[in-house]
Design an enzyme around this catalytic site. Structure first.
Site, mmCIF file in Angstrom:
data_model
loop_
_atom_site.group_PDB
_atom_site.id
_atom_site.type_symbol
_atom_site.label_atom_id
_atom_site.label_comp_id
_atom_site.label_asym_id
_atom_site.label_seq_id
_atom_site.Cartn_x
_atom_site.Cartn_y
_atom_site.Cartn_z
ATOM 1 N N THR A 180 -12.142 23.538 26.041
ATOM 2 C CA THR A 180 -11.269 22.564 25.364
ATOM 3 C C THR A 180 -10.879 23.174 24.017
ATOM 4 O OG1 THR A 180 -12.967 21.459 24.055
ATOM 5 C CG2 THR A 180 -12.693 20.698 26.329
ATOM 6 N N ASP A 181 -10.013 22.482 23.294
ATOM 7 C CA ASP A 181 -9.617 22.978 21.974
ATOM 8 C C ASP A 181 -10.822 23.073 21.044
ATOM 9 O OD1 ASP A 181 -7.090 23.171 22.878
ATOM 10 O OD2 ASP A 181 -6.353 21.322 21.923
ATOM 11 N N CYS A 182 -11.712 22.080 21.163
ATOM 12 C CA CYS A 182 -12.875 22.078 20.267
ATOM 13 C C CYS A 182 -14.034 22.909 20.826
ATOM 14 C CB CYS A 182 -13.302 20.654 19.958
ATOM 15 S SG CYS A 182 -13.328 19.586 21.397
ATOM 16 N N TYR A 183 -14.078 23.051 22.158
ATOM 17 C CA TYR A 183 -15.136 23.852 22.794
ATOM 18 C C TYR A 183 -14.460 24.907 23.669
ATOM 19 C CZ TYR A 183 -18.598 20.343 21.398
ATOM 20 O OH TYR A 183 -19.411 19.513 20.691
ATOM 21 N N PRO A 184 -13.959 25.981 23.082
ATOM 22 C CA PRO A 184 -13.152 26.929 23.854
ATOM 23 C C PRO A 184 -13.937 27.766 24.875
ATOM 24 C CG PRO A 184 -13.412 27.689 21.594
ATOM 25 C CD PRO A 184 -14.046 26.343 21.657
#
Lengths: 584, 127
Positions: A180-184
């Protein structure tokens, strides 16, 4: 006449005034407090017998603090109550320690790994190839005791991971994510020990069963179950639980045990967080949900284990201190192995409700032999009495040394919950719904050639062999015939056929039948009645057609003939192991 | 005493056991046997007083003999003294001591292996 000044630990029972049958008894009170009682000597004795003995948790903790506390194990208490009676035992003993050490499948631990850089929101995580549940926040997971290793199978599982964590061994961690954007980050592989974790908290949804059923097996084959190896023809019986040391049997009304109760859990202090799942106190199957710090636990009181051909689990050591607050609690802690009775169940039945063969006490079970149908059957505990005693005595020493105090529960455990079966919206099809009723059999004494002719004519592959009085005595398959021909053994049927036939019954759910087909690597079963008369045949083809229908698609005609089915080939979905009504 | 006999393909066809019984008069009891066309392993129980004679005789016939002094090893570190092994042991080589710890009577064990799979803690192994 004498004057008796009540002590704070005495409460005057409501029935007291009834003693006042003569005038030589008088209570002095002011503002509701008893100041004294004037009684005759005769009544003094009666009064002592009548006054209920009460002790508070605070008083006990004070005694723990000043080192004067009297602690005994539940086994010792049984003898004390037997000798002195509950009234004097209550005055004598402050705390009774209990203990159990056995397989508790509903166990596991919450782990927090901290964040990697770049961070990953773990979608799936494996510890030593055992998957932990990661449907939580990014770096949290729950490792359950019964999850199996993806590379080692039943040999190693969640219970072993927990044991290895506690032993400070290195654990291989592998995780994947969708990014994700926060957990790439999408995957990670590393090695951790318990010391690298922020938290490792044992949280077991169902532990410390009050008692458990005894397992035996009346079938003609060995069964491998969560109750261990069960030999055929009731060759043995296995049982669990600590008998008189059982934590919940020493306080079955939950007079002192409740939410927030401090306990011994795997070598450290733990807590009862509430009723366990399947908590069934009305049938003496109460359970507990417990929590404790895995980082403080000791391998001595916690072990990963494998029940052969069943799966993995965790052996948990758990002990509860029972504060003796009054005579009634003392009486309960006086329970003996002879007082605890449980059921012997026949695990030959793979159904939810297994037949009860008899009732038996823990005293009989612990003797090593029980009687079943006039036959002596050896018994094995699966939980360790040796370790249960160690749990109870360790907890006793902790209290005596002032390292462990007694807690007041925040709330009582429920006494009225019931344990219900699963709601099923679809009826399980039975053998009689699926089997073919047209069945060709062959009488014993016929030749291989006769059997081959029948098979050719009927276009089936399995031919049950019956006796003169129509009882099933064997089975011969197209494969057996081919083999006999290939080896040029044109013998009588009786020598080529298989004698130990696996069979099905009319009212058997097809999942049970499917399990038999898979377990014995066969493709058809004769269906028999109670006189062993063949009344039908059920094949893996019948079952796979039914499963296909349930899933809503039409199966393609199988190109592989069942008789040639390669070893290990199984088109049927793996049937779930039928559990008992109460998993350990 | 329990003795493990190993027969090589060259001598598997000979009636060694029968001949040793006839020659020594020892009442041998076959506890366990696994024999196929080319080799064999047999565990026999021999009366202690005739043991030396029996072993000597088997060896002279080319049979590989080993005395099962420690037929099974109990790993004390892994064992939690549960007793799951006890009721599957039909010759009662495993039992509880007074304090509920497990004891193994090595003289009785015939290496059937039932306890090895029944142990949830992998605490038992063939030596």
């Amino acid at each position: 006449m004498i004057i008796v000044t009540p002590r704070p630990q005495w409460t005057l029972p409501g029935s007291m005034p009834r003693l006042d049958s003569s005038s030589d008894f008088h209570l002095h009170q002011s503002n509701g407090r008893y100041l004294g009682i004037t009684v005759s000597y005769k009544y003094y004795i009666k009064l002592l017998l009548c006054i209920m003995f009460e002790r508070s948790i605070d008083e006990i903790n004070q005694k723990i603090k000043d080192g004067s506390v009297h602690v005994v194990t539940a086994e010792q208490m049984t003898e004390i109550v037997d000798e002195l009676g509950p009234k004097d035992a209550a005055r004598e003993v402050d705390v009774v320690t209990t203990g159990t050490f056995g397989a508790m499948c509903s166990s596991g631990a919450f782990l927090n790994f901290g964040h990697s850089d770049p961070p990953i929101k773990m979608q799936r995580v494996w510890l030593n190839d055992v998957e932990a549940y990661a449907g939580l926040a990014a770096a949290d997971a729950y490792i359950g005791a019964t999850q199996l290793s993806e590379s080692r199978g039943m040999e190693y599982g969640g219970g072993h991971v927990i044991e290895d964590l506690v032993a400070h061994k290195s654990i291989h961690l592998r995780a994947i994510a969708y990014g994700t954007d926060c957990y790439p980050r999408k995957n990670i592989e590393t090695t951790i020990t318990i010391d690298d974790l922020n938290q490792a908290i044992m949280m077991n949804p169902r532990n410390a069963y009050q008692r458990y059923n005894v397992a035996t097996n009346s079938s003609d084959r060995t069964l491998y179950t969560y109750m261990g190896t069960l030999l055929p023809n009731c060759g043995n019986a296995t049982y669990c639980g600590a008998g008189a040391l059982s934590p919940l049997y020493n306080d079955p009304d939950f007079g002192t045990i409740g939410i927030g109760t401090k306990i011994f859990l795997c070598g450290t202090t733990g807590y009862i967080t509430g009723e366990g799942t399947q908590h069934d106190p009305q049938n003496d199957f109460a359970t507990l949900m417990v929590l404790g710090n895995l980082k403080e636990m000791s391998r001595e009181f916690l072990r990963g284990a494998t029940f052969y051909r069943y799966g993995t689990t965790l052996y948990v050591g758990l002990g509860i201190p029972v504060p003796i607050l009054n005579e009634n609690i003392a009486k309960k802690t006086g329970i003996s192995d002879a007082d605890i009775v449980t059921n012997v169940l026949d695990y030959a039945s793979p159904r939810r409700t297994r037949p009860t063969l008899r009732k038996v006490s823990y005293e009989e079970l612990k003797s090593g032999v029980i009687e079943l149908d006039g036959k002596e059957v050896r018994t094995s505990p699966l939980s360790s009495f040796f370790m249960a005693r160690k749990v109870a005595s360790t907890l006793k020493h902790w209290i005596e040394r002032g390292e462990f105090t007694i807690s007041q529960p925040i709330e009582k455990l429920p006494t009225d919950t019931v344990f219900r079966p699963m709601k099923q919206i679809k009826e399980t099809p039975l053998v009689k719904d699926v089997m073919s009723r047209k069945v060709t059999t062959i009488k014993k004494g016929k030749s291989i050639e006769d059997a081959a002719k029948l098979i050719m004519k009927g276009q089936f592959t399995h031919l049950p062999v019956i006796s003169e009085d129509d009882r099933l005595i064997g089975i011969i398959t197209a494969w057996d015939i081919s083999k006999a021909v290939a080896q040029a053994k044109y013998d009588k049927l009786d020598r080529t056929m298989t004698r130990r036939v696996i069979t099905a019954t009319l009212d058997e759910p097809i999942d049970v039948t499917a399990r038999k087909l898979e377990k014995y690597n066969i493709s058809a079963l004769p269906v028999i009645d109670k006189n062993r008369k063949v009344i039908g045949m059920i094949t893996s083809d019948d079952i796979s057609k039914l499963i296909a229908k349930r899933r809503g698609f039409t199966p393609r005609k199988s190109k592989i003939s069942w008789a040639q089915k390669p070893k290990g080939f199984c088109p049927i979905e793996t049937p779930k192991e039928e559990g008992g009504s109460r998993e350990p | 005493m329990k003795i493990l006999l190993r027969f090589t393909p060259e001598i598997i066809q000979e009636p060694h056991i029968a001949e040793v019984i006839l020659e020594t008069g020892a009442k041998l009891n076959i506890d366990r046997a696994s024999i196929d066309a080319v080799s064999g392993e047999v565990v026999i129980d021999v009366p202690d007083e005739k043991c030396d004679k029996v072993i000597k005789l088997f060896r002279s016939r080319g049979v590989v003999v080993s005395v099962l002094e420690h037929p099974i090893v109990l790993d004390e570190d892994e064992c939690v003294q549960c007793g799951a092994c006890i009721s599957v042991c039909h010759i009662k080589a495993l039992s509880f001591k007074e304090d509920w710890s497990i004891t193994l009577d090595e003289r009785r064990c015939n290496q059937c292996g039932a306890c090895i799979t029944a142990c949830p803690h992998r605490a038992l192994e063939f030596s």
